[in-house]
Design a protein around this motif. Structure first.
Motif, short mmCIF file in Angstrom:
data_model
loop_
_atom_site.label_atom_id
_atom_site.label_comp_id
_atom_site.label_asym_id
_atom_site.label_seq_id
_atom_site.Cartn_x
_atom_site.Cartn_y
_atom_site.Cartn_z
N UNK A 82 0.82 -1.21 0.00
CA UNK A 82 0.00 0.00 0.00
C UNK A 82 0.86 1.26 0.00
N UNK A 83 1.99 1.23 0.69
CA UNK A 83 2.92 2.38 0.65
C UNK A 83 3.47 2.55 -0.76
N UNK A 84 3.81 1.44 -1.42
CA UNK A 84 4.28 1.53 -2.81
C UNK A 84 3.18 2.07 -3.73
N UNK A 85 1.95 1.69 -3.47
CA UNK A 85 0.81 2.23 -4.22
C UNK A 85 0.71 3.74 -4.01
N UNK A 86 0.86 4.18 -2.76
CA UNK A 86 0.85 5.62 -2.46
C UNK A 86 1.98 6.34 -3.22
N UNK A 87 3.12 5.69 -3.30
CA UNK A 87 4.27 6.30 -3.98
C UNK A 87 4.01 6.50 -5.48
N UNK A 88 3.12 5.72 -6.04
CA UNK A 88 2.77 5.85 -7.47
C UNK A 88 1.50 6.66 -7.69
N UNK A 89 0.90 7.12 -6.60
CA UNK A 89 -0.35 7.87 -6.68
C UNK A 89 -0.04 9.37 -6.64
N UNK A 90 -0.67 10.16 -7.51
CA UNK A 90 -0.47 11.62 -7.44
C UNK A 90 -0.97 12.17 -6.10
N UNK A 91 -0.27 13.15 -5.57
CA UNK A 91 -0.59 13.73 -4.27
C UNK A 91 -2.05 14.18 -4.19
N UNK A 92 -2.59 14.73 -5.24
CA UNK A 92 -3.96 15.25 -5.22
C UNK A 92 -5.04 14.19 -5.31
N UNK A 93 -4.69 12.95 -5.50
CA UNK A 93 -5.69 11.89 -5.62
C UNK A 93 -6.09 11.39 -4.23
N UNK A 94 -6.85 12.21 -3.52
CA UNK A 94 -7.25 11.89 -2.16
C UNK A 94 -8.19 10.68 -2.10
N UNK A 95 -8.89 10.41 -3.18
CA UNK A 95 -9.82 9.28 -3.20
C UNK A 95 -9.08 7.94 -3.14
N UNK A 96 -7.85 7.94 -3.53
CA UNK A 96 -7.01 6.75 -3.39
C UNK A 96 -6.17 6.85 -2.12
N UNK A 97 -5.58 8.02 -1.87
CA UNK A 97 -4.65 8.19 -0.76
C UNK A 97 -5.30 8.07 0.61
N UNK A 98 -6.48 8.63 0.77
CA UNK A 98 -7.15 8.59 2.07
C UNK A 98 -7.42 7.16 2.54
N UNK A 99 -8.10 6.33 1.74
CA UNK A 99 -8.34 4.96 2.20
C UNK A 99 -7.06 4.16 2.43
N UNK A 100 -6.09 4.30 1.53
CA UNK A 100 -4.84 3.56 1.69
C UNK A 100 -4.15 3.95 2.99
#
Length: 165
Positions: A82-100
């Protein structure tokens, strides 16, 4: 060209979940005895200290001890992914970042318990008409809310921010 900002900055939320989880467990352990129950809302909600040696709903709780390390290792692997997923997620994509971030914080909180105590410390007891939901904790709540948010936002959240799709 500068690297694009990633959602790793959302790990602050994981840290906040971890701190609230561990502090709440410390308070409960310092002030309650195992199975002691303190009603908060009579007939609905109480603080009740319980230990869970298994996974959700005490799955494999009586498996003999190997599950402590299995569930700890599984949580570390999933959290790392999940941390690696966050690292590939754009900072502004809160819909992915928040749940992760919620899931990561909760998973790490429960790993700390498993390694320290050999079990997870649970204390939130919800019940109705004599039926009890299995006791849980802040980490479990964060994992559950994060997982549901991942599903709901994934299904109904539209396109992720900053993807250009």
């Amino acid at each position: 060209m500068l690297p694009r900002p990633t959602a790793l900055s959302w790990l602050w939320l994981s840290l906040a979940v971890l701190v609230v989880d561990q502090v709440s467990k410390h308070i409960v352990l310092a002030h309650m005895r195992l199975h002691e129950s303190i009603p908060v809302i009579e007939g609905l909600f109480a603080w009740t200290l319980a230990y869970n040696e298994g996974a959700a709903f005490s799955f494999l709780a009586d498996a003999g001890g190997w599950q402590r390390w299995f569930f700890s290792g599984l949580a570390v692997v999933v959290s790392t992914m999940l941390v690696l997923w966050l690292a590939r997620t754009p900072r502004g994509d809160w819909k992915t970042a928040l749940p992760l971030s919620l899931v990561i914080g909760g998973a790490v909180g429960n790993v700390i318990d498993r390694v320290r105590f050999g079990h997870v410390v649970d204390f939130i007891d919800v019940h109705w008409n004599g039926s009890h939901f299995p006791a849980f904790n802040v980490a479990d709540s964060a994992i559950s809310v994060g997982a549901v948010a991942m599903i709901v936002l994934g299904l109904f959240g539209g396109k992720p921010a900053g993807t250009g799709r």
